[in-house]
Design a protein around this motif. Structure first.
Motif, PDB file in Angstrom:
ATOM      1  N   SER A  33      -7.561  -4.266  -1.491  1.00 49.40           N
ATOM      2  CA  SER A  33      -7.523  -2.933  -2.085  1.00 49.40           C
ATOM      3  C   SER A  33      -7.467  -3.048  -3.597  1.00 49.40           C
ATOM      4  N   PHE A  49      -0.232   5.873  -7.479  1.00 51.77           N
ATOM      5  CA  PHE A  49      -1.471   5.105  -7.534  1.00 51.77           C
ATOM      6  C   PHE A  49      -2.409   5.574  -6.428  1.00 51.77           C
ATOM      7  N   ASP A  50      -3.696   5.508  -6.718  1.00 55.55           N
ATOM      8  CA  ASP A  50      -4.720   5.813  -5.722  1.00 55.55           C
ATOM      9  C   ASP A  50      -5.491   4.548  -5.403  1.00 55.55           C
ATOM     10  N   ALA A  51      -5.794   4.354  -4.130  1.00 52.34           N
ATOM     11  CA  ALA A  51      -6.714   3.287  -3.743  1.00 52.34           C
ATOM     12  C   ALA A  51      -8.103   3.762  -4.130  1.00 52.34           C
ATOM     13  N   GLU A  58       0.839  -1.197   0.000  1.00 56.90           N
ATOM     14  CA  GLU A  58       0.000   0.000   0.000  1.00 56.90           C
ATOM     15  C   GLU A  58       0.875   1.250   0.000  1.00 56.90           C
ATOM     16  N   ASP A 102      -5.773  -1.681 -13.807  1.00 55.14           N
ATOM     17  CA  ASP A 102      -5.815  -1.543 -12.349  1.00 55.14           C
ATOM     18  C   ASP A 102      -5.230  -2.808 -11.715  1.00 55.14           C
ATOM     19  N   PHE A 162       2.441   1.509  -3.623  1.00 55.40           N
ATOM     20  CA  PHE A 162       1.471   2.013  -4.603  1.00 55.40           C
ATOM     21  C   PHE A 162       1.247   3.514  -4.422  1.00 55.40           C
ATOM     22  N   TRP A 189      -6.058  -0.632  -6.873  1.00 54.38           N
ATOM     23  CA  TRP A 189      -5.171   0.496  -7.146  1.00 54.38           C
ATOM     24  C   TRP A 189      -5.265   0.919  -8.599  1.00 54.38           C
TER      25      TRP A 189
END
Length: 168
Positions: free
Chosen positions: A161, A100-102, A92, A111, A95, A163
């Motif tokens: 999650s 990257f965004d969750a 996490e 993704d 990323f 990403w």
């Protein structure tokens, strides 16, 4: 997962699924060339032998090697084989630090899902049209896993999650 601020209520289709729309310009989730390029690189690796800790398609890859090659980011990966320790924090952090965004579903091509196929096992999958690509230890090769008939379809394992790479 990181919460996203919403400035307007989300639009939904007849089934109540939230449509892809932008909340802020940083989180526009359009099907861009980059996402499709990631998906294409992942699909090109289908059939590659599985090798725990592998990062070279000639010798074999695992899910980390698959993600690194598909994302074209083979350097600066978290050290060691961390996905079998039940600790997703290093990933996490990686990323988030690499653009990257969750995000919430629906997933788009390119993704990356972080899933939990077992109590302490973590696994990465690349979203492609119609399913996912992942390095399958049991089959000893990288495979296409069908299952993404609808954008809101999720992998067969619990999702930790999802990403999405930020657009530049």
């Amino acid at each position: 997962m990181m919460a996203r601020e919403k400035t307007t209520p989300p639009k939904t289709n007849r089934r109540g699924t939230i449509l892809r729309e932008t909340i802020r310009h940083e989180t526009i989730r359009l099907e861009t060339g980059r996402g499709h390029a990631v998906a294409a690189r992942a699909l090109a690796l289908v059939g590659t032998p599985f090798k725990l800790g592998g990062r070279d398609p000639a010798d074999g890859i695992d899910c980390i090697g698959l993600a690194a090659l598909a994302l074209d980011r083979t350097d600066d990966l978290p050290g060691g084989y961390r996905l079998n320790a039940g600790d997703e924090a290093p990933w996490e952090t990686w990323f988030a630090a690499h653009g990257f965004d969750a995000v919430e579903s629906p997933a788009l091509p390119g993704d990356v899902y972080l899933v939990a196929p077992g109590p302490l096992h973590r696994h990465l999958l690349i979203v492609v049209r119609g399913g996912f690509v992942h390095a399958h230890a049991g089959l000893r090769r990288t495979v296409f896993l069908p299952g993404c008939a609808l954008p809101e379809d999720a992998p067969p394992w619990p999702v930790l999650s999802l990403w999405h790479e930020r657009s530049l």
